[in-house]
Design a protein around this motif. Structure first.
Motif, PDB file in Angstrom:
ATOM      1  N   THR A 158      13.130   2.745  64.037  1.00 12.74           N
ATOM      2  CA  THR A 158      11.714   3.111  64.178  1.00 12.74           C
ATOM      3  C   THR A 158      10.823   2.102  63.484  1.00 12.74           C
ATOM      4  OG1 THR A 158      12.311   5.450  64.281  1.00 12.74           O
ATOM      5  CG2 THR A 158      10.022   4.931  63.769  1.00 12.74           C
ATOM      6  N   ARG A 159      11.219   1.658  62.289  1.00 11.82           N
ATOM      7  CA  ARG A 159      10.435   0.648  61.578  1.00 11.82           C
ATOM      8  C   ARG A 159      10.345  -0.650  62.385  1.00 11.82           C
ATOM      9  NH1 ARG A 159      13.701   2.557  57.235  1.00 11.82           N
ATOM     10  NH2 ARG A 159      12.522   3.931  55.835  1.00 11.82           N
ATOM     11  N   THR A 160      11.460  -1.054  62.976  1.00 15.69           N
ATOM     12  CA  THR A 160      11.459  -2.274  63.798  1.00 15.69           C
ATOM     13  C   THR A 160      10.507  -2.133  64.979  1.00 15.69           C
ATOM     14  OG1 THR A 160      13.751  -2.752  63.177  1.00 15.69           O
ATOM     15  CG2 THR A 160      12.906  -3.816  65.171  1.00 15.69           C
ATOM     16  N   ARG A 161      10.544  -0.963  65.624  1.00 15.76           N
ATOM     17  CA  ARG A 161       9.648  -0.733  66.760  1.00 15.76           C
ATOM     18  C   ARG A 161       8.188  -0.732  66.312  1.00 15.76           C
ATOM     19  NH1 ARG A 161      13.941   2.790  68.558  1.00 15.76           N
ATOM     20  NH2 ARG A 161      12.992   4.557  67.464  1.00 15.76           N
ATOM     21  N   LEU A 162       7.899  -0.153  65.150  1.00 13.81           N
ATOM     22  CA  LEU A 162       6.525  -0.133  64.658  1.00 13.81           C
ATOM     23  C   LEU A 162       6.025  -1.534  64.320  1.00 13.81           C
ATOM     24  CD1 LEU A 162       6.631   3.055  62.389  1.00 13.81           C
ATOM     25  CD2 LEU A 162       5.300   2.747  64.491  1.00 13.81           C
ATOM     26  N   HIS A 163       6.871  -2.357  63.717  1.00 17.25           N
ATOM     27  CA  HIS A 163       6.472  -3.730  63.412  1.00 17.25           C
ATOM     28  C   HIS A 163       6.239  -4.521  64.702  1.00 17.25           C
ATOM     29  CE1 HIS A 163       8.459  -3.077  59.305  1.00 17.25           C
ATOM     30  NE2 HIS A 163       7.171  -3.254  59.074  1.00 17.25           N
ATOM     31  N   ALA A 164       7.092  -4.286  65.700  1.00 16.42           N
ATOM     32  CA  ALA A 164       6.898  -4.961  66.989  1.00 16.42           C
ATOM     33  C   ALA A 164       5.602  -4.497  67.644  1.00 16.42           C
ATOM     34  CB  ALA A 164       8.089  -4.684  67.905  1.00 16.42           C
ATOM     35  N   ALA A 165       5.302  -3.204  67.534  1.00  7.57           N
ATOM     36  CA  ALA A 165       4.060  -2.675  68.108  1.00  7.57           C
ATOM     37  C   ALA A 165       2.844  -3.288  67.418  1.00  7.57           C
ATOM     38  CB  ALA A 165       4.037  -1.156  67.978  1.00  7.57           C
TER      39      ALA A 165
ATOM     40  N   CYS B  73       2.287   5.741  60.241  1.00  4.04           N
ATOM     41  CA  CYS B  73       3.592   6.022  60.851  1.00  4.04           C
ATOM     42  C   CYS B  73       4.740   5.587  59.938  1.00  4.04           C
ATOM     43  CB  CYS B  73       3.699   5.323  62.204  1.00  4.04           C
ATOM     44  SG  CYS B  73       2.609   5.993  63.473  1.00  4.04           S
ATOM     45  N   LEU B  74       4.597   4.430  59.302  1.00  2.30           N
ATOM     46  CA  LEU B  74       5.638   3.960  58.386  1.00  2.30           C
ATOM     47  C   LEU B  74       5.782   4.880  57.181  1.00  2.30           C
ATOM     48  CD1 LEU B  74       5.071   0.094  58.389  1.00  2.30           C
ATOM     49  CD2 LEU B  74       7.068   1.318  59.255  1.00  2.30           C
ATOM     50  N   MET B  75       4.666   5.381  56.660  1.00  2.10           N
ATOM     51  CA  MET B  75       4.742   6.317  55.541  1.00  2.10           C
ATOM     52  C   MET B  75       5.456   7.598  55.956  1.00  2.10           C
ATOM     53  SD  MET B  75       0.924   5.781  53.923  1.00  2.10           S
ATOM     54  CE  MET B  75       1.099   7.111  52.751  1.00  2.10           C
TER      55      MET B  75
ATOM     56  N   ASP C 230       9.156   6.778  56.220  1.00  5.47           N
ATOM     57  CA  ASP C 230       9.747   6.638  54.874  1.00  5.47           C
ATOM     58  C   ASP C 230       9.961   8.001  54.227  1.00  5.47           C
ATOM     59  OD1 ASP C 230       9.774   3.916  55.145  1.00  5.47           O
ATOM     60  OD2 ASP C 230       7.921   3.582  54.028  1.00  5.47           O
ATOM     61  N   ALA C 231       8.994   8.906  54.406  1.00  3.40           N
ATOM     62  CA  ALA C 231       9.137  10.246  53.816  1.00  3.40           C
ATOM     63  C   ALA C 231      10.309  10.990  54.441  1.00  3.40           C
ATOM     64  CB  ALA C 231       7.838  11.030  54.002  1.00  3.40           C
ATOM     65  N   ARG C 232      10.420  10.917  55.758  1.00  5.50           N
ATOM     66  CA  ARG C 232      11.544  11.589  56.426  1.00  5.50           C
ATOM     67  C   ARG C 232      12.869  10.960  56.038  1.00  5.50           C
ATOM     68  NH1 ARG C 232       9.064  12.125  62.564  1.00  5.50           N
ATOM     69  NH2 ARG C 232       7.540  13.765  62.098  1.00  5.50           N
ATOM     70  N   SER C 233      12.883   9.634  55.925  1.00  4.60           N
ATOM     71  CA  SER C 233      14.118   8.949  55.542  1.00  4.60           C
ATOM     72  C   SER C 233      14.539   9.338  54.132  1.00  4.60           C
ATOM     73  CB  SER C 233      13.904   7.434  55.637  1.00  4.60           C
ATOM     74  OG  SER C 233      15.066   6.735  55.258  1.00  4.60           O
ATOM     75  N   ALA C 234      13.568   9.444  53.221  1.00  4.89           N
ATOM     76  CA  ALA C 234      13.902   9.829  51.846  1.00  4.89           C
ATOM     77  C   ALA C 234      14.475  11.234  51.790  1.00  4.89           C
ATOM     78  CB  ALA C 234      12.646   9.729  50.978  1.00  4.89           C
ATOM     79  N   ARG C 235      13.868  12.155  52.582  1.00  5.71           N
ATOM     80  CA  ARG C 235      14.408  13.527  52.613  1.00  5.71           C
ATOM     81  C   ARG C 235      15.813  13.555  53.192  1.00  5.71           C
ATOM     82  NH1 ARG C 235       8.999  14.767  54.145  1.00  5.71           N
ATOM     83  NH2 ARG C 235       9.622  14.840  56.350  1.00  5.71           N
ATOM     84  N   ALA C 236      16.068  12.744  54.223  1.00  8.13           N
ATOM     85  CA  ALA C 236      17.405  12.699  54.826  1.00  8.13           C
ATOM     86  C   ALA C 236      18.427  12.141  53.843  1.00  8.13           C
ATOM     87  CB  ALA C 236      17.373  11.856  56.099  1.00  8.13           C
ATOM     88  N   TRP C 237      18.024  11.080  53.098  1.00  5.76           N
ATOM     89  CA  TRP C 237      18.930  10.515  52.100  1.00  5.76           C
ATOM     90  C   TRP C 237      19.265  11.548  51.025  1.00  5.76           C
ATOM     91  CZ3 TRP C 237      22.082   6.633  52.022  1.00  5.76           C
ATOM     92  CH2 TRP C 237      21.836   5.496  52.798  1.00  5.76           C
ATOM     93  N   GLU C 238      18.274  12.286  50.579  1.00  6.16           N
ATOM     94  CA  GLU C 238      18.514  13.298  49.549  1.00  6.16           C
ATOM     95  C   GLU C 238      19.471  14.373  50.054  1.00  6.16           C
ATOM     96  OE1 GLU C 238      14.764  14.788  48.350  1.00  6.16           O
ATOM     97  OE2 GLU C 238      14.133  12.930  47.364  1.00  6.16           O
ATOM     98  N   ALA C 239      19.284  14.800  51.289  1.00  2.95           N
ATOM     99  CA  ALA C 239      20.172  15.827  51.848  1.00  2.95           C
ATOM    100  C   ALA C 239      21.593  15.300  51.991  1.00  2.95           C
ATOM    101  CB  ALA C 239      19.632  16.291  53.198  1.00  2.95           C
ATOM    102  N   GLU C 240      21.743  14.060  52.474  1.00  2.52           N
ATOM    103  CA  GLU C 240      23.079  13.484  52.627  1.00  2.52           C
ATOM    104  C   GLU C 240      23.739  13.244  51.271  1.00  2.52           C
ATOM    105  OE1 GLU C 240      22.614  10.022  55.022  1.00  2.52           O
ATOM    106  OE2 GLU C 240      21.835  11.146  56.749  1.00  2.52           O
ATOM    107  N   TRP C 241      22.944  12.790  50.318  1.00  3.66           N
ATOM    108  CA  TRP C 241      23.502  12.541  48.979  1.00  3.66           C
ATOM    109  C   TRP C 241      23.938  13.841  48.322  1.00  3.66           C
ATOM    110  CZ3 TRP C 241      25.802   8.982  46.483  1.00  3.66           C
ATOM    111  CH2 TRP C 241      25.903   9.016  45.087  1.00  3.66           C
ATOM    112  N   ALA C 242      23.209  14.915  48.568  1.00  2.00           N
ATOM    113  CA  ALA C 242      23.598  16.214  47.999  1.00  2.00           C
ATOM    114  C   ALA C 242      24.959  16.647  48.533  1.00  2.00           C
ATOM    115  CB  ALA C 242      22.539  17.266  48.326  1.00  2.00           C
ATOM    116  N   ASP C 243      25.290  16.252  49.772  1.00  2.00           N
ATOM    117  CA  ASP C 243      26.595  16.593  50.345  1.00  2.00           C
ATOM    118  C   ASP C 243      27.706  15.660  49.860  1.00  2.00           C
ATOM    119  OD1 ASP C 243      25.529  18.695  51.772  1.00  2.00           O
ATOM    120  OD2 ASP C 243      25.184  17.504  53.589  1.00  2.00           O
TER     121      ASP C 243
END
Length: 198
Positions: A20-27, A162-164, A167-180
């Motif tokens: 998604t970040r790559t697509r946003l930078h290209a956009a 959009c990047l913010m 990043d927020a969704r990615s941080a939440r996903a990392w926290e959930a995966e790390w908790a597992d």
């Protein structure tokens, strides 16, 4: 051989947020290109319209010689940031021998009885000078730059938001995966897990 021919999008380490970040930078890059094209198009349109208008105005403007009839004075400029104008009452004849007397802009230090050049319209009344080529160019560049800047700023703000969000969704996903993963990786028991539990 297979790992060399796999597409970058198939990289298991590459996450959806990275794509998604790559697509946003290209956009954003595309928006900058579009802004440059729009800026040039608007600048050219303003240049052509301004040149035609200046040509039409020049056909109805005439430079005449006027004689000042009194001392100079200062008046406020049309634009707030501009310095005051020096004006003086002056008289001239146009068209033909028709006399006109009006206050007109004059150079600083003009004395009573000095001659000055005045622009007048077809009726002989004082009028602004016709726009010059540099005036039209400045206007065209200003409009073109304004359009370019507006598009770039709007696109940049949108991509930033959009990047913010990504990043927020990615941080939440990392926290959930790390908790597992963290309890297994560190050997720490999960809450509610017994020593003999797997």
């Amino acid at each position: 051989m297979y790992h060399r021919t796999r597409h970058a999008a198939d990289n298991p380490v590459r996450r959806d947020a990275d794509r998604t970040r790559t697509r946003l930078h290209a956009a954003f890059a595309s928006a900058c290109l579009l802004a440059a094209i729009c800026g040039v198009m608007v600048g050219r349109a303003v240049w052509h319209d301004g040149s035609r208008a200046a040509e039409a105005t020049a056909g109805h403007r005439h430079a005449v010689t006027a004689t000042t009839t009194a001392a100079t004075a200062y008046v406020a400029a049309p634009r707030p940031a501009s310095p005051p104008l020096t004006v003086a009452p002056a008289t001239w004849h146009y068209p033909g021998h028709r006399a006109h007397t009006q206050s007109v802009p004059v150079p600083a230090g003009t004395r009573t009885g000095d001659t000055v050049e005045v622009w007048v319209d077809d009726r002989g009344d004082a009028a602004p000078a016709p726009p010059t080529t540099s005036d039209v160019a400045v206007q065209a560049v200003g409009y073109g730059t304004g359009v370019l800047s507006g598009i770039v700023l709007a696109a940049g703000a949108l991509v930033r938001v959009c990047l913010m969000t990504v990043d927020a969704r990615s941080a939440r996903a990392w926290e959930a995966e790390w908790a597992d993963v963290e309890p297994l990786w560190s050997g720490r028991l999960r809450p509610g897990q017994g020593a003999g539990d797997d």
